[in-house]
Enzyme design. Structure first.
Site, PDB file in Angstrom:
ATOM      1  N   ASP A   1       0.835  -1.199   0.000  1.00 37.61           N
ATOM      2  CA  ASP A   1       0.000   0.000   0.000  1.00 37.61           C
ATOM      3  C   ASP A   1       0.877   1.259   0.000  1.00 37.61           C
ATOM      4  O   ASP A   1       2.075   1.211   0.342  1.00 37.61           O
ATOM      5  CB  ASP A   1      -0.873  -0.038   1.265  1.00 37.61           C
TER       6      ASP A   1
ATOM      7  N   ASP B   1     -10.859   2.275  -3.079  1.00 42.38           N
ATOM      8  CA  ASP B   1     -11.390   2.027  -1.736  1.00 42.38           C
ATOM      9  C   ASP B   1     -12.904   2.050  -1.736  1.00 42.38           C
ATOM     10  O   ASP B   1     -13.531   1.745  -0.721  1.00 42.38           O
ATOM     11  CB  ASP B   1     -10.859   3.075  -0.747  1.00 42.38           C
TER      12      ASP B   1
HETATM   13  C1  DGJ Z   1      -5.812   2.029   1.884  1.00 49.03           C
HETATM   14  C2  DGJ Z   1      -6.231   0.787   1.154  1.00 49.03           C
HETATM   15  O1  DGJ Z   1      -6.748   1.110  -0.085  1.00 49.03           O
HETATM   16  C3  DGJ Z   1      -7.229   0.023   2.013  1.00 49.03           C
HETATM   17  O2  DGJ Z   1      -7.696  -1.096   1.325  1.00 49.03           O
HETATM   18  C4  DGJ Z   1      -6.569  -0.363   3.297  1.00 49.03           C
HETATM   19  O3  DGJ Z   1      -5.544  -1.272   3.066  1.00 49.03           O
HETATM   20  C5  DGJ Z   1      -6.050   0.876   4.016  1.00 49.03           C
HETATM   21  N1  DGJ Z   1      -5.226   1.672   3.146  1.00 49.03           N
HETATM   22  C6  DGJ Z   1      -5.272   0.499   5.241  1.00 49.03           C
HETATM   23  O4  DGJ Z   1      -4.701   1.571   5.834  1.00 49.03           O
END
Ligand code: DGJ
Length: 730
Positions: A478, A548
């Site tokens: 990430d 997200d």
């Molecule tokens: C952003 C990601 O897109 C989410 O799926 C998740 O992993 C969060 N970060 C965690 O902080």
């Protein structure tokens, strides 16, 4: 496919299956011109395109009007500050402080196969399926060489283009701007299609007219970004899927970029794509090279649909390297939306046990397992297990999960540092910052300066330690903030402008090491959702978290824009709980499943807390996934209706390469009153095969389904979906 140099007319001809790309050397000075790109021209007529430029303007015949020539000649790679006032391909400052550059033909080489791009992701090919051309241009006055590279691939109507610069002078040359490609062409009333967005709203389609001057998209955020995708297309017939000349361009790079069109006073267009000139400077020392990233050029004579399918095939066969690309991906359940930071081993084991009963195959532990990370205010950089949460440690948890019968995956955000962390206490100088200025926090975190060797090594060692400590088979990488405060505490002042690109090279280097040391790891890139969903990342990870926003209806738009360029097998897509955490919408469970099935497919919910009915539905979805995932992964994608534009209804279809099987997904977003009939003209089927439609006894010829269409009876209500399987075999 073929690449030829026609000595007599000094022409270069690149021929893919259905397209020709023609360049030529003009005048004794050796200007390299771009003469044609489009439908394939009979080789006998290649030299005809030469007549379409105006030779009387060349300086060799009319030196008095040199500037008229330079300002309208269709340069393959333009100079700057010499008389061409259009947006330039390159911009430099030499050791005298001057900025003139003019690159003319020097030599060329044609060969089978394709060279790697040092340190960068790029399309690959071998001697049997790929051919390349390198043309070396030179500016003898300043001592700069530009090697323009072109590769073509068997059976695909694309050209991969990049540029490598070499300083042959005795002094450094400052590169202020290096486009990976520019292409001059006539304007034929094109529109520009780009993909824009924001967090949770990535890759929306935007069509706009091309006005005089510049029309462009860019990112100077240090990543390809939520806001714009490194992609553009010139389209003749708007969003038509099957008519109209369409030129698509995708940049194989994950950092800052610019992509645009400059419309000149003479109504010609100069298209450009490359690293964004904002926040970019590169000091090219004597004898050194600078490799610019690669652009994929994709011409379709018949609308967006073919452009899309060509990109998909290229990326699947010549960009994604992961061993997973041809394999069924494990159906995973990720605990992010299930628990956020509030979990421990017991909770994860409970999820795993329930998931196993439904046929889910992998548990992914998301953010919050390390340091003292109980919210997003701390611990990035402290990649040590929080044993208060994971009692007995990571290996114990992974073993227990494996014991249940699930594989295990983990989340990390390697590029970041929290000001509240042990790492920051020890190394506050490791964060990217401008000396003397408090760096801007975002999600309460800072970015590590990966361009420093000791930081790079620390980060890689931590990743390696974590992955080696247990049977971890998947990593979600990430990156939750963009770059600011572009300062460097170690680069000299005349090199500070290199930071953004060096940062990207370091990320690539980290991921290259990772996939080399852990060849079987399933890597999924992610950036606050889909801010790094780009072709560069696909070189390292076969899938990328799309957004997200997991709401099935929002996903229709996001996945349409993403699938315009990228194969469905690359789109991270999960079924989540309702009301949806981002938009608060409640959609039927099967709609969420049908939409996620067109991506990598998985779950992102607390399976221990959902209804028995939904748990039963998961079993059915899992079965569908096993039955159909090969079609989604390898098939051809056809867009039939767009909710993004009609605001009511979405439909797409995926057809297996042998055309024997197909899946049609329809989503009725807004129910229509008074029995509105929906007939969809199906595309991509074999016109001579007859197909059994879903579970009915109807068998209809592909040609009939294309001409007369298929009537779709949707269940009543908003947000309803239907998955229709067509098979010529059953
Ligand atoms: C952003 C990601 O897109 C989410 O799926 C998740 O992993 C969060 N970060 C965690 O902080």
């Amino acid at each position: 496919m073929d690449i030829r140099y026609i000595e007599e007319n000094r022409l270069f001809v690149l021929e893919t299956e259905n397209t020709s790309y023609i360049m030529g050397i003009v005048d004794e000075e050796g200007f390299l011109g771009h003469f044609y790109y489009g439908d394939r021209i009979d080789p006998r007529d290649s030299s005809y395109v030469l007549n379409l430029i105006e030779p009387e303007y060349t300086p060799g015949t009319n030196g008095r009007d040199r500037s008229s020539f330079l300002d309208r000649f269709p340069f393959e790679y333009s100079g700057s500050n010499v008389g061409d006032y259009r947006n330039d391909s390159i911009n430099i400052t030499d050791h005298n402080g001057n900025g003139s550059v003019l690159l003319c033909y020097d030599s060329h080489e044609i060969f089978k196969g394709k060279k790697k791009l040092e340190g960068l992701p790029a399309a690959f090919g071998n001697e049997n399926d790929t051919m390349s051309l390198e043309i070396t241009l030179i500016d003898k006055i300043i001592g700069l060489k530009a090697v323009l590279s072109y590769s073509i691939f068997d059976g695909l109507d694309v050209i991969a283009r990049s540029v490598r610069l070499e300083n042959t002078s005795d002094y450094p040359i400052m590169l202020n701007k290096v486009m990976s490609m520019t292409m001059d062409m006539d304007n034929e009333n094109y529109q520009l299609l780009t993909l824009y967005g924001s967090w949770a709203r990535e890759r929306m389609m935007d069509f706009r007219p091309i006005g005089y001057g510049d029309t462009l998209v860019e990112s100077f955020r240090g990543e390809s970004s939520h806001q714009f995708q490194p992609f553009m297309a010139l389209v003749r017939n708007g969003d038509s899927q099957d008519t109209g000349k369409t030129y698509g361009f995708s940049f194989i790079y994950s950092g800052n970029f610019q992509a645009g069109v400059c419309r000149s006073q003479f109504d010609s267009l100069r298209l450009y794509m490359g690293i964004c000139e904002k926040n970019f400077r590169w000091k090219l020392e004597k004898g050194k090279c600078f490799q610019a990233p690669e652009v994929i050029l994709n011409y379709s004579p018949c609308g967006l649909g073919k452009m899309t399918r060509t990109f998909h095939d290229l990326f699947r066969n010549h960009l994604i390297r992961s061993p997973y690309k041809d394999k069924e991906r494990p159906i995973l359940i990720n605990n992010w939306e299930a628990t956020y930071f509030n979990f421990d081993s017991e909770k994860l084991l409970a999820i795993a046990k329930e998931a196993k009963k439904s046929g889910i195959e992998m548990l992914v532990m998301d953010d919050g397992w390390f340091g003292e990370r109980n919210d997003d205010n701390s611990s990035l950089g402290d990649w040590y297990v929080n044993e208060n949460k994971l009692k007995g440690g990571l290996k114990k948890l992974v073993d227990d999960i494996n014991e249940i019968g699930l594989r295990f995956g983990i989340w990390m955000e390697p590029e970041m540092i929290s000001p509240k962390s042990r790492l920051y206490e020890e190394h506050p100088d490791w964060a990217i910052q401008v000396e003397g200025r408090v760096p801007c926090r975002s999600r309460n975190q800072l970015v590590l300066d990966l361009t420093r060797q000791e930081v790079f090594e620390y980060v890689y060692d931590r990743i390696k330690d974590v992955l080696s400590s247990a049977n971890i088979e998947y990593l979600k990488w990430d990156m939750n903030r963009q770059l600011t405060d572009l300062g460097s505490l170690w680069l000299d002042s005349d090199r500070k402008g290199e930071l953004s690109h060096r940062y990207m090279l370091a990320v690539y280097d980290l991921q290259e090491r990772l996939v080399t040391d852990f060849p079987d790891l399933l890597l999924e890139n992610c950036s606050g959702g889909g801010a790094r969903f780009d072709a560069g990342m696909l070189y390292y990870s076969p899938q990328i978290w799309c957004s997200d926003d997991t709401d099935a209806i929002e996903r229709l738009k996001i996945q349409e824009g993403t699938a315009l360029v990228f194969p469905l097998s690359t789109m991270g897509a999960h079924v989540s709980d309702c009301p949806n955490h981002t938009v608060g919408r409640t959609t039927p469970f099967n709609t969420r499943g049908d939409v996620a099935l067109s991506g990598t497919f998985g779950y992102e919910l607390d399976i221990t807390g959902i209804s028995r009915k939904d748990r039963e539905a998961i079993k059915e979805q899992v079965e569908n996934y096993h039955k159909f995932s090969d079609i989604y992964r390898n098939g051809d994608y056809y867009r039939l209706a767009s909710y993004q534009r009609n605001h009511e209804f979405d439909a797409w279809m995926v057809v297996s390469k042998d055309k024997k099987r197909a899946l049609l997904t329809c989503v009725q977003v807004v129910a229509a009153p008074n029995g509105k009939k929906r007939v969809l003209k199906l595309d991509g089927l074999d016109k001579n095969m007859d197909y059994r439609i879903a579970d009915s006894n109807m068998r209809i010829l592909g040609s009939t389904l294309k001409s007369a269409g298929l009537q779709i009876d949707m269940p009543a209500g908003d947000y309803q979906s239907k998955l229709i399987y067509l098979s010529s075999e059953e």
